[in-house]
Motif scaffolding. Structure first.
Motif, mmCIF file in Angstrom:
data_model
loop_
_atom_site.group_PDB
_atom_site.id
_atom_site.type_symbol
_atom_site.label_atom_id
_atom_site.label_comp_id
_atom_site.label_asym_id
_atom_site.label_seq_id
_atom_site.Cartn_x
_atom_site.Cartn_y
_atom_site.Cartn_z
ATOM 1 N N ASP A 1 -115.555 -48.062 -37.230
ATOM 2 C CA ASP A 1 -116.228 -47.753 -38.494
ATOM 3 C C ASP A 1 -115.798 -48.718 -39.589
ATOM 4 O O ASP A 1 -116.621 -49.187 -40.397
ATOM 5 C CB ASP A 1 -115.922 -46.317 -38.912
ATOM 6 C CG ASP A 1 -116.554 -45.295 -37.976
ATOM 7 O OD1 ASP A 1 -117.418 -45.669 -37.169
ATOM 8 O OD2 ASP A 1 -116.178 -44.108 -38.052
ATOM 9 N N SER A 2 -114.499 -49.015 -39.626
ATOM 10 C CA SER A 2 -113.988 -49.976 -40.618
ATOM 11 C C SER A 2 -114.552 -51.363 -40.372
ATOM 12 O O SER A 2 -114.897 -52.091 -41.315
ATOM 13 C CB SER A 2 -112.454 -50.011 -40.567
ATOM 14 O OG SER A 2 -111.902 -48.747 -40.860
ATOM 15 N N GLU B 1 -106.674 -30.836 -37.859
ATOM 16 C CA GLU B 1 -105.584 -31.812 -37.837
ATOM 17 C C GLU B 1 -105.625 -32.666 -36.573
ATOM 18 O O GLU B 1 -105.531 -33.902 -36.635
ATOM 19 C CB GLU B 1 -104.230 -31.105 -37.914
ATOM 20 C CG GLU B 1 -103.053 -32.061 -37.787
ATOM 21 C CD GLU B 1 -101.713 -31.358 -37.789
ATOM 22 O OE1 GLU B 1 -100.698 -32.013 -37.472
ATOM 23 O OE2 GLU B 1 -101.672 -30.147 -38.111
ATOM 24 N N SER B 2 -105.784 -32.035 -35.423
ATOM 25 C CA SER B 2 -105.796 -32.785 -34.164
ATOM 26 C C SER B 2 -107.014 -33.698 -34.081
ATOM 27 O O SER B 2 -106.916 -34.854 -33.662
ATOM 28 C CB SER B 2 -105.782 -31.822 -32.984
ATOM 29 O OG SER B 2 -105.720 -32.529 -31.766
ATOM 30 N N MET C 1 -108.409 -41.031 -36.510
ATOM 31 C CA MET C 1 -107.710 -42.071 -37.250
ATOM 32 C C MET C 1 -106.922 -43.007 -36.340
ATOM 33 O O MET C 1 -106.809 -44.208 -36.620
ATOM 34 C CB MET C 1 -106.754 -41.437 -38.272
ATOM 35 C CG MET C 1 -107.438 -40.675 -39.392
ATOM 36 S SD MET C 1 -108.606 -41.656 -40.368
ATOM 37 C CE MET C 1 -107.526 -42.913 -41.060
ATOM 38 N N LEU C 2 -106.364 -42.474 -35.251
ATOM 39 C CA LEU C 2 -105.566 -43.300 -34.354
ATOM 40 C C LEU C 2 -106.374 -43.845 -33.182
ATOM 41 O O LEU C 2 -105.890 -44.694 -32.439
ATOM 42 C CB LEU C 2 -104.373 -42.493 -33.819
ATOM 43 C CG LEU C 2 -103.377 -42.012 -34.870
ATOM 44 C CD1 LEU C 2 -102.287 -41.173 -34.211
ATOM 45 C CD2 LEU C 2 -102.756 -43.172 -35.634
ATOM 46 N N GLY C 3 -107.588 -43.373 -33.035
ATOM 47 C CA GLY C 3 -108.432 -43.826 -31.941
ATOM 48 C C GLY C 3 -109.277 -45.029 -32.302
ATOM 49 O O GLY C 3 -109.089 -45.666 -33.338
ATOM 50 N N ARG C 4 -110.234 -45.309 -31.456
ATOM 51 C CA ARG C 4 -111.061 -46.506 -31.640
ATOM 52 C C ARG C 4 -112.122 -46.358 -32.725
ATOM 53 O O ARG C 4 -112.525 -47.340 -33.341
ATOM 54 C CB ARG C 4 -111.735 -46.870 -30.318
ATOM 55 C CG ARG C 4 -110.760 -47.265 -29.215
ATOM 56 C CD ARG C 4 -111.511 -47.579 -27.936
ATOM 57 N NE ARG C 4 -110.599 -47.977 -26.854
ATOM 58 C CZ ARG C 4 -110.985 -48.268 -25.630
ATOM 59 N NH1 ARG C 4 -112.271 -48.206 -25.311
ATOM 60 N NH2 ARG C 4 -110.099 -48.614 -24.717
#
Length: 256
Positions: A83-84, A68-69, A75-78
């Protein structure tokens, strides 16, 4: 020459020391359980994510609890944004190299959740996919109409429109959510589209079957699907997938 050897030795020793005592949480996390709850010795969260994105790990219901961490950091990082961005860059480069017919029949199929819109505000409060999916809670979030755009997809969308390519949104959201979905899309910058296709209550079967059938209808109507982008493999597998497909990262959930 001696100085170079000493420098190399110093860097090697330093790297070994860091790998053993590194405090950066992302790299230290290791899951004890796989997607089915069984023990997976030595499997790192990063490796698990790679297996998911490569479609080697399938049919899973939740992110391993101990990841989870890690998933939150990703997801909240760079890295998630990078990647997107890489996917959107390749998609645009492909589109710019096409010779379009100019008859208004060239379309690009966009998925909605975790492609056009981001549900990160929701998943950040629900374990980044480590909690069992609660459809009631998620639908309540959808009806708030507060999902932000995934910036990279929105930029791609705008540039495709400038090239003369029309957008079609094809989502697994229910037909009952049409108005709020349309309003949410417009609010964050998706101002126009050729079609917004949602799932009717009468539709059964997997997402692959549902989306394949809808794309088939589009092509029978005379449209040419020159591109297709989504965060799930079920967005881009099946039939009538288009001339080229693009997979955005999403290790938070799996839809078959």
């Amino acid at each position: 020459m001696g100085e170079i050897v000493l420098l190399c030795l110093f860097l090697y020793v330093s790297s070994v020391h860091l790998s053993q005592g590194m405090s950066h949480e992302i790299h230290l996390l290791r899951p004890r359980h796989g997607s089915g709850g069984h023990h997976v010795p030595g499997l790192s969260c990063l490796s698990w994510r790679l297996g998911v994105e490569a479609h080697n790990i399938i049919g899973w219901s939740t992110v391993p609890q101990v990841c989870e961490s890690y998933m939150g950091h990703y997801m909240l990082g760079r890295q998630y944004r990078k990647d997107s961005r890489a996917v959107a860059y390749e998609a645009l480069a492909y589109a710019q190299g096409l010779k379009l017919a100019g008859d208004g029949k060239d379309i690009w199929v966009f998925d909605v959740d975790e492609t056009s819109l981001s549900n990160l505000p929701y998943y950040a409060s629900h374990g980044f996919g480590s909690e069992v999916f609660n459809s009631t809670q998620f639908n309540n979030w959808v009806y708030e109409g507060k999902a932000p755009a995934l910036p990279e997809s929105l930029q791609l969308y705008k540039k495709l429109l400038n090239l003369g390519i029309k957008a079609v949104f094809l989502t697994g959201r229910s037909e009952a959510q049409r108005n709020i979905t349309a309003a949410n899309l417009k609010k964050v910058g998706y101002h126009t589209w050729e079609k917004l296709i949602l799932k009717g209550s009468w539709v059964t079967g997997t997402a692959v079957v549902y989306k394949s059938n809808e794309r088939k209808k589009l092509e029978k109507s005379g449209y040419r699907i020159i591109g297709n982008i989504g965060d799930q493999w079920s967005d881009i597998l099946g039939t009538n997938t288009g001339n080229r497909t693009f997979k955005l990262p999403d290790p938070m959930y799996y839809i078959s």
